[in-house]
Design an enzyme around this catalytic site. Structure first.
Site, short mmCIF file in Angstrom:
data_model
loop_
_atom_site.label_atom_id
_atom_site.label_comp_id
_atom_site.label_asym_id
_atom_site.label_seq_id
_atom_site.Cartn_x
_atom_site.Cartn_y
_atom_site.Cartn_z
N CYS A 1 2.55 8.57 -3.74
CA CYS A 1 2.53 7.24 -3.12
C CYS A 1 3.85 6.53 -3.39
O CYS A 1 4.04 5.95 -4.47
CB CYS A 1 1.36 6.44 -3.67
SG CYS A 1 1.28 4.76 -3.01
N CYS B 1 3.59 2.82 -4.09
CA CYS B 1 3.00 2.51 -5.39
C CYS B 1 4.02 2.65 -6.51
O CYS B 1 4.10 1.82 -7.42
CB CYS B 1 1.83 3.45 -5.69
SG CYS B 1 0.51 3.46 -4.48
N ASP B 2 4.81 3.72 -6.46
CA ASP B 2 5.65 4.11 -7.60
C ASP B 2 7.15 4.01 -7.36
O ASP B 2 7.93 4.19 -8.30
CB ASP B 2 5.31 5.55 -8.02
CG ASP B 2 3.84 5.71 -8.39
OD1 ASP B 2 3.28 4.75 -8.94
OD2 ASP B 2 3.27 6.78 -8.12
#
Length: 305
Positions: free
Chosen positions: A133, A136-137
């Site tokens: 992701c 997300c990261d």
């Protein structure tokens, strides 16, 4: 045992829409989600092809708005996984770690998960440089060189997103050309700091002190290898349907997707499927929402039959 008219498994766009339509029809609805509301949508940086938002909308923002709308119509939300189901009777039974729930009809909207590379070290390095992701990261690797693996729309979107916050983005794809849409390929081409590595696959994840420090890629035609120093590898090579809990309960395709009729009905009376978990041609937010609405209408009819 608690009993509801409709039980929805999964709170992505399809599941939340199914819950909304069911609740607005005056039915009692429980919705299960083991992660966070929105599913893959909540992990998407920006949605540009959802009607009504000319400037686009953040995936997390849209997910939370859907959840709020469900709450307003009285949908009972359970943040827990459904570990087993029994669809054999007229009343369906769902089992979670906290007990059992029964429902007259069930709508499966469990979506799909990221496909893995399947190479040594991938599992232990997940969360330590290997990610599925980018939104997300990605921020953890701001200003650094990163690698994206894949050639579809998700990989293209990840590369463009990371190009805005990272130094260099190495995009590795096993084919000579990306299979993403023309629009997504154009965005990649416009990003000056995205380097495309066509006809390449990732052979090895290099690690030091339990974290990624590089990847070894191999040319599928010549066999020549190259090492790319990096602290992050974002894998975007497709999805696998989340249907393990339904094996033996509903018919699945060879790829593991649920077979349905146009209205989302499976071969099992009172059981429906919507969104990315079902066999279909196009997997988008818009089609997931359509699936959820149609399945809810069909499920409501079965409850009143």
């Amino acid at each position: 045992m608690e009993t509801f008219d409709i039980a929805v498994i999964g709170a992505g766009p399809a599941g939340m829409t199914a819950a909304l339509y069911s609740a607005r029809a005056g039915l009692s609805v429980v919705m299960f989600e083991e992660m966070m509301p929105g599913g893959q949508l909540a992990q998407t940086d920006k949605i540009e092809n959802y009607p009504g938002f000319p400037g686009g909308i953040g995936g997390f923002e849209l997910s939370m708005a859907m959840k709020e709308q469900d709450d307003g119509f009285g949908v009972v939300y359970r943040n827990e996984a459904v570990s087993a189901v029994d669809f054999t009777g007229d009343v369906k039974t769902l089992t979670t770690a906290n007990g059992q729930v029964s429902a007259k009809a069930v709508i499966i909207a469990t979506g799909a998960r990221s496909r893995k590379l399947g190479i040594a070290g991938e599992a232990e390095l997940a969360g330590h440089g290997v990610s599925y992701c980018a939104t997300c990261d990605g921020n953890f690797f701001r200003g650094q060189d990163v690698v994206v693996v894949g050639g579809g729309n998700t990989a293209a979107a990840d590369a463009v997103y990371l190009s805005r916050i990272c130094n260099t983005v190495h995009l590795v794809h096993r084919r000579g050309e990306m299979r993403a849409t023309a629009a997504d390929r154009h965005r990649v081409a416009q990003a000056d700091n995205v380097v495309f590595h066509g006809n390449k696959v990732v052979d090895e994840l290099q690690q030091q002190d339990g974290a990624v420090v590089g990847v070894v890629i191999r040319d599928v035609n010549t066999g020549e290898t190259q090492t790319i120093p990096t602290r992050a590898v974002f894998v975007a090579i497709g999805k696998l349907p989340n249907t393990e809990a339904f094996v033996g309960q509903v018919p699945l395709t060879e790829a593991g997707y649920i077979r349905t009729e146009e209205n989302g009905a499976t071969e099992v009376a009172g059981v429906y499927a919507a969104g990315d978990v079902r066999e279909k041609l196009l997997r988008q937010v818009a089609t997931a929402i359509s699936d959820g609405a149609i399945a809810a209408e069909a499920a409501a009819e079965s409850c009143s039959a």
